[in-house]
Write a protein that holds these residues in place. Structure first.
Motif, short mmCIF file in Angstrom:
data_model
loop_
_atom_site.label_atom_id
_atom_site.label_comp_id
_atom_site.label_asym_id
_atom_site.label_seq_id
_atom_site.Cartn_x
_atom_site.Cartn_y
_atom_site.Cartn_z
N VAL A 92 64.39 52.34 57.15
CA VAL A 92 64.06 50.40 56.07
C VAL A 92 64.59 51.00 55.18
N ALA A 93 65.44 52.14 54.53
CA ALA A 93 65.83 52.29 53.51
C ALA A 93 66.63 53.34 53.51
N LEU A 94 68.00 53.56 53.10
CA LEU A 94 68.14 54.50 52.78
C LEU A 94 68.01 55.43 51.42
N PRO A 95 69.22 56.79 51.15
CA PRO A 95 69.13 57.14 50.30
C PRO A 95 69.72 56.18 49.53
N GLY A 96 69.13 56.24 47.98
CA GLY A 96 69.63 55.76 46.24
C GLY A 96 68.67 54.02 46.50
N ASP A 97 68.00 53.88 47.48
CA ASP A 97 68.08 52.53 47.80
C ASP A 97 66.70 52.95 47.20
N VAL A 98 65.98 51.59 46.31
CA VAL A 98 65.05 51.36 45.29
C VAL A 98 64.39 50.23 46.52
N VAL A 99 63.00 51.35 46.92
CA VAL A 99 61.87 49.96 47.40
C VAL A 99 60.97 50.05 47.01
N VAL A 105 54.88 42.91 51.09
CA VAL A 105 55.88 42.10 50.93
C VAL A 105 56.97 42.73 50.25
N LEU A 106 57.99 43.47 51.51
CA LEU A 106 59.06 44.28 51.17
C LEU A 106 60.21 44.35 50.48
N TRP A 107 60.26 44.62 49.38
CA TRP A 107 61.14 44.72 48.63
C TRP A 107 62.42 45.97 48.31
N ILE A 108 63.39 45.63 48.40
CA ILE A 108 64.50 46.90 48.36
C ILE A 108 65.89 46.50 47.15
N ASN A 109 66.59 47.07 46.29
CA ASN A 109 67.32 46.89 45.59
C ASN A 109 66.92 45.66 44.69
N GLY A 110 66.08 44.97 44.72
CA GLY A 110 65.38 44.04 44.21
C GLY A 110 65.35 42.69 44.54
N GLU A 111 65.42 42.72 45.55
CA GLU A 111 65.89 41.61 46.66
C GLU A 111 63.94 41.63 47.70
N GLN A 112 63.62 40.15 47.61
CA GLN A 112 62.68 39.98 48.27
C GLN A 112 62.68 40.00 49.42
N ALA A 113 62.12 40.74 50.42
CA ALA A 113 61.90 40.05 52.26
C ALA A 113 61.96 38.72 52.25
N ARG A 114 62.23 38.17 53.16
CA ARG A 114 61.42 36.77 53.19
C ARG A 114 61.08 37.15 54.63
N GLN A 141 67.99 42.16 53.00
CA GLN A 141 68.92 43.43 53.26
C GLN A 141 69.79 43.05 54.54
N GLY A 142 69.90 42.42 55.56
CA GLY A 142 71.35 41.15 55.95
C GLY A 142 70.61 41.76 57.98
N PRO A 161 57.12 51.12 42.72
CA PRO A 161 58.83 51.26 43.20
C PRO A 161 59.13 52.48 43.55
N VAL A 162 60.22 53.24 44.28
CA VAL A 162 60.38 54.81 44.59
C VAL A 162 62.12 54.65 44.77
N THR A 163 62.44 55.62 44.65
CA THR A 163 63.90 55.78 44.70
C THR A 163 64.26 56.96 45.75
#
Length: 221
Positions: A92-99, A105-114, A141-142, A161-163
């Protein structure tokens, strides 16, 4: 003994070569649990590509060469950093992502999942036990995938959140309330990644008298 070995050396070499192929190139993995429902079901046998990310010394986690980069959305087999158990989850998340996860509800790098296309159904959680579930399409995230939430199940529905640290990845099961994933076992180092799952080879309903599920044969992930 030596006469038997000489007489059967071609067969033995074939077995050794087959074993090396399975441990270094491609393999298949049975799915024993429902942690990846609805993408993967108990009784699916999944084809995995061991050369998707790294070339490893057979039967070890020693990386000889990097062959490709793990991507967000990949379905990955890996060794648990907690106890070495082989698991299969979604990256779900790569190195450096903030999750972060807020009430499922999942958030990645400030983007909320739909979450769209909600479907109510009943899902098995163990033999003879079923619970109401909600299945949705999660988009972030596409990437899109079907996930589900279970009612009446205690799960870690909020964190962060965690990085994600360098060289490590965050894994989640698509069956969010029934998955021992990075919420419980921590981030997964690249060296513990085994393979990328590509599709379902065959499938049998192990919760329903082992009947073949022909509609799942050859299904891609």
């Amino acid at each position: 003994m030596w006469h038997w070995l000489r007489s059967n050396r071609s067969f033995l070499l074939l077995l050794i070569g087959f074993g090396l192929f399975r441990t270094a190139v491609a393999d298949w993995n049975p799915i024993p649990s429902g942690s990846m429902r609805p993408s993967l079901l108990e009784g699916d046998v999944v084809l995995v590509n061991r050369l998707a990310y790294d070339l490893k010394l057979p039967l070890t986690d020693v990386v000889l060469a990097h062959l490709g980069e793990p991507r967000r959305g990949d379905v990955v087999t890996f060794s648990s950093p907690q106890d070495g158990t082989r698991l299969i989850k979604r990256l779900v998340a790569l190195p450096g992502d903030v999750v972060e996860m807020r009430d499922e509800v999942l958030w990645i790098n400030g983007e909320q999942a739909r979450y769209e296309q909600a479907e109510a159904l009943t899902e098995p959680v163990q033999p003879g036990v079923q619970r109401p579930a909600t299945r949705l399409t999660e988009s972030i995230q596409g990437h899109q995938r079907r996930v589900q939430w279970l009612q009446g199940v205690s799960a870690r529905s909020s964190f962060g959140p965690v990085t994600v640290p360098e060289g490590q990845y965050l894994m989640l099961g698509d069956n969010r309330d029934n998955s021992a994933d990075s919420r419980y076992i921590g981030f997964v180092p690249r060296a513990l990644l085994i393979a990328q799952a590509r599709g379902v080879l065959v499938s049998a309903d192990i919760l329903g008298h082992w009947m073949p599920r022909f509609e799942r044969f050859g299904q891609r992930l």
